[in-house]
Write a protein that holds these residues in place. Structure first.
Motif, PDB file in Angstrom:
ATOM      1  N   CYS A 144      13.303  16.124 -39.256  1.00 20.23           N
ATOM      2  CA  CYS A 144      13.271  16.581 -38.232  1.00 20.23           C
ATOM      3  C   CYS A 144      12.679  18.242 -38.228  1.00 20.23           C
ATOM      4  O   CYS A 144      12.825  18.799 -39.114  1.00 20.23           O
ATOM      5  CB  CYS A 144      15.578  16.890 -38.637  1.00 20.23           C
ATOM      6  SG  CYS A 144      15.739  16.019 -38.664  1.00 20.23           S
ATOM      7  N   TYR A 145      12.348  18.506 -37.118  1.00 26.25           N
ATOM      8  CA  TYR A 145      11.609  19.328 -37.590  1.00 26.25           C
ATOM      9  C   TYR A 145      11.960  21.393 -37.279  1.00 26.25           C
ATOM     10  O   TYR A 145      11.437  21.865 -37.432  1.00 26.25           O
ATOM     11  CB  TYR A 145      10.142  19.807 -36.480  1.00 26.25           C
ATOM     12  CG  TYR A 145       9.983  18.540 -36.820  1.00 26.25           C
ATOM     13  CD1 TYR A 145       8.184  18.835 -37.643  1.00 26.25           C
ATOM     14  CD2 TYR A 145       9.190  16.894 -35.970  1.00 26.25           C
ATOM     15  CE1 TYR A 145       8.172  17.639 -38.263  1.00 26.25           C
ATOM     16  CE2 TYR A 145       8.540  16.201 -36.855  1.00 26.25           C
ATOM     17  CZ  TYR A 145       7.648  16.152 -37.368  1.00 26.25           C
ATOM     18  OH  TYR A 145       6.521  15.505 -37.902  1.00 26.25           O
ATOM     19  N   GLY A 146      12.699  20.427 -37.211  1.00 23.33           N
ATOM     20  CA  GLY A 146      13.748  21.900 -36.975  1.00 23.33           C
ATOM     21  C   GLY A 146      15.106  22.017 -35.914  1.00 23.33           C
ATOM     22  O   GLY A 146      15.257  21.585 -35.359  1.00 23.33           O
ATOM     23  N   PHE A 152      12.852  19.342 -42.648  1.00 25.49           N
ATOM     24  CA  PHE A 152      13.297  18.418 -43.548  1.00 25.49           C
ATOM     25  C   PHE A 152      13.089  17.154 -42.846  1.00 25.49           C
ATOM     26  O   PHE A 152      12.976  16.339 -41.638  1.00 25.49           O
ATOM     27  CB  PHE A 152      14.556  18.591 -43.367  1.00 25.49           C
ATOM     28  CG  PHE A 152      15.559  18.682 -42.797  1.00 25.49           C
ATOM     29  CD1 PHE A 152      16.480  17.061 -43.081  1.00 25.49           C
ATOM     30  CD2 PHE A 152      15.773  19.559 -41.792  1.00 25.49           C
ATOM     31  CE1 PHE A 152      17.043  17.343 -41.625  1.00 25.49           C
ATOM     32  CE2 PHE A 152      16.322  18.872 -41.007  1.00 25.49           C
ATOM     33  CZ  PHE A 152      17.716  18.076 -41.391  1.00 25.49           C
ATOM     34  N   SER A 153      12.985  16.239 -44.398  1.00 31.17           N
ATOM     35  CA  SER A 153      13.101  14.779 -44.468  1.00 31.17           C
ATOM     36  C   SER A 153      13.981  13.633 -44.958  1.00 31.17           C
ATOM     37  O   SER A 153      14.344  14.786 -46.434  1.00 31.17           O
ATOM     38  CB  SER A 153      11.741  14.195 -44.030  1.00 31.17           C
ATOM     39  OG  SER A 153      10.934  14.463 -45.670  1.00 31.17           O
ATOM     40  N   THR A 213      22.742  10.477 -35.708  1.00 26.95           N
ATOM     41  CA  THR A 213      24.026  11.579 -35.306  1.00 26.95           C
ATOM     42  C   THR A 213      23.754  12.881 -36.734  1.00 26.95           C
ATOM     43  O   THR A 213      23.556  12.797 -37.770  1.00 26.95           O
ATOM     44  CB  THR A 213      25.083  11.543 -35.529  1.00 26.95           C
ATOM     45  OG1 THR A 213      26.136   9.858 -34.848  1.00 26.95           O
ATOM     46  CG2 THR A 213      26.568  12.462 -35.073  1.00 26.95           C
ATOM     47  N   ILE A 214      23.479  13.468 -35.313  1.00 25.30           N
ATOM     48  CA  ILE A 214      22.733  14.958 -35.742  1.00 25.30           C
ATOM     49  C   ILE A 214      23.861  15.639 -35.597  1.00 25.30           C
ATOM     50  O   ILE A 214      24.214  16.479 -34.482  1.00 25.30           O
ATOM     51  CB  ILE A 214      21.692  15.037 -35.999  1.00 25.30           C
ATOM     52  CG1 ILE A 214      20.343  13.989 -36.670  1.00 25.30           C
ATOM     53  CG2 ILE A 214      21.033  16.249 -36.383  1.00 25.30           C
ATOM     54  CD1 ILE A 214      19.083  14.469 -35.716  1.00 25.30           C
ATOM     55  N   GLU A 215      24.854  17.001 -36.275  1.00 29.53           N
ATOM     56  CA  GLU A 215      25.439  18.062 -36.301  1.00 29.53           C
ATOM     57  C   GLU A 215      25.121  18.861 -36.508  1.00 29.53           C
ATOM     58  O   GLU A 215      24.431  18.860 -37.476  1.00 29.53           O
ATOM     59  CB  GLU A 215      27.103  17.665 -37.699  1.00 29.53           C
ATOM     60  CG  GLU A 215      27.864  16.152 -37.287  1.00 29.53           C
ATOM     61  CD  GLU A 215      28.905  15.974 -37.458  1.00 29.53           C
ATOM     62  OE1 GLU A 215      28.557  17.275 -38.800  1.00 29.53           O
ATOM     63  OE2 GLU A 215      29.775  15.551 -37.094  1.00 29.53           O
ATOM     64  N   ALA A 216      24.070  19.699 -35.852  1.00 29.56           N
ATOM     65  CA  ALA A 216      23.949  21.227 -36.006  1.00 29.56           C
ATOM     66  C   ALA A 216      24.437  22.247 -35.901  1.00 29.56           C
ATOM     67  O   ALA A 216      26.195  22.495 -35.496  1.00 29.56           O
ATOM     68  CB  ALA A 216      22.848  21.209 -34.688  1.00 29.56           C
TER      69      ALA A 216
END
Length: 125
Positions: free
Chosen positions: A76-78, A102-103, A117-120
């Motif tokens: 993920c680049y940001g 981050f990876s 799933t990405i929770e921001a």
């Protein structure tokens, strides 16, 4: 100089961004108001979320090719400000710090369809 032997192996890369993901604001357990959004993107551009502070959930499916389990690296680049990454509902990574890359390694994923799933969370306190 021309070399006659392989120096390196280039790994196949699949881009999961630059396409539509499913998105909703609020807690991931409240599975309502899913809408398609472009990733990368900013939810503050969506009508009604201009000043929203809280959790936004992004989700999409991806496929692991082949006949054997594979280890994947997800980068993920940001994400602003914190991120929780889940694969098939299982915690894969957590990250704190806005807009820093981050990876995470996803070891031994079985071939077939998986849900990412990405929770921001853009609250900063």
């Amino acid at each position: 100089m021309i070399r006659t032997f392989a120096q390196h192996q280039i790994r196949r890369q699949v881009e999961l961004s630059d396409c539509l993901w499913r998105f909703h604001s609020g807690d991931r357990r409240a599975r309502t108001a899913w809408q398609p959004v472009q990733v990368p993107g900013c939810w503050e551009q969506l009508p009604g979320l201009e000043n929203y502070r809280g959790v936004g959930t992004y989700e999409r499916t991806f496929e692991v090719q082949g006949s054997a389990p594979a280890t994947l690296r997800l980068t993920c680049y940001g994400v602003s400000h914190t991120a929780t990454v889940l694969v098939d509902g299982q915690l894969a990574a957590q990250h704190y710090n806005a807009y820093t890359a981050f990876s995470v390694l996803l070891p031994q994923l079985a071939p077939g369809q998986h849900t990412l799933t990405i929770e921001a969370d853009n609250r900063f306190s």
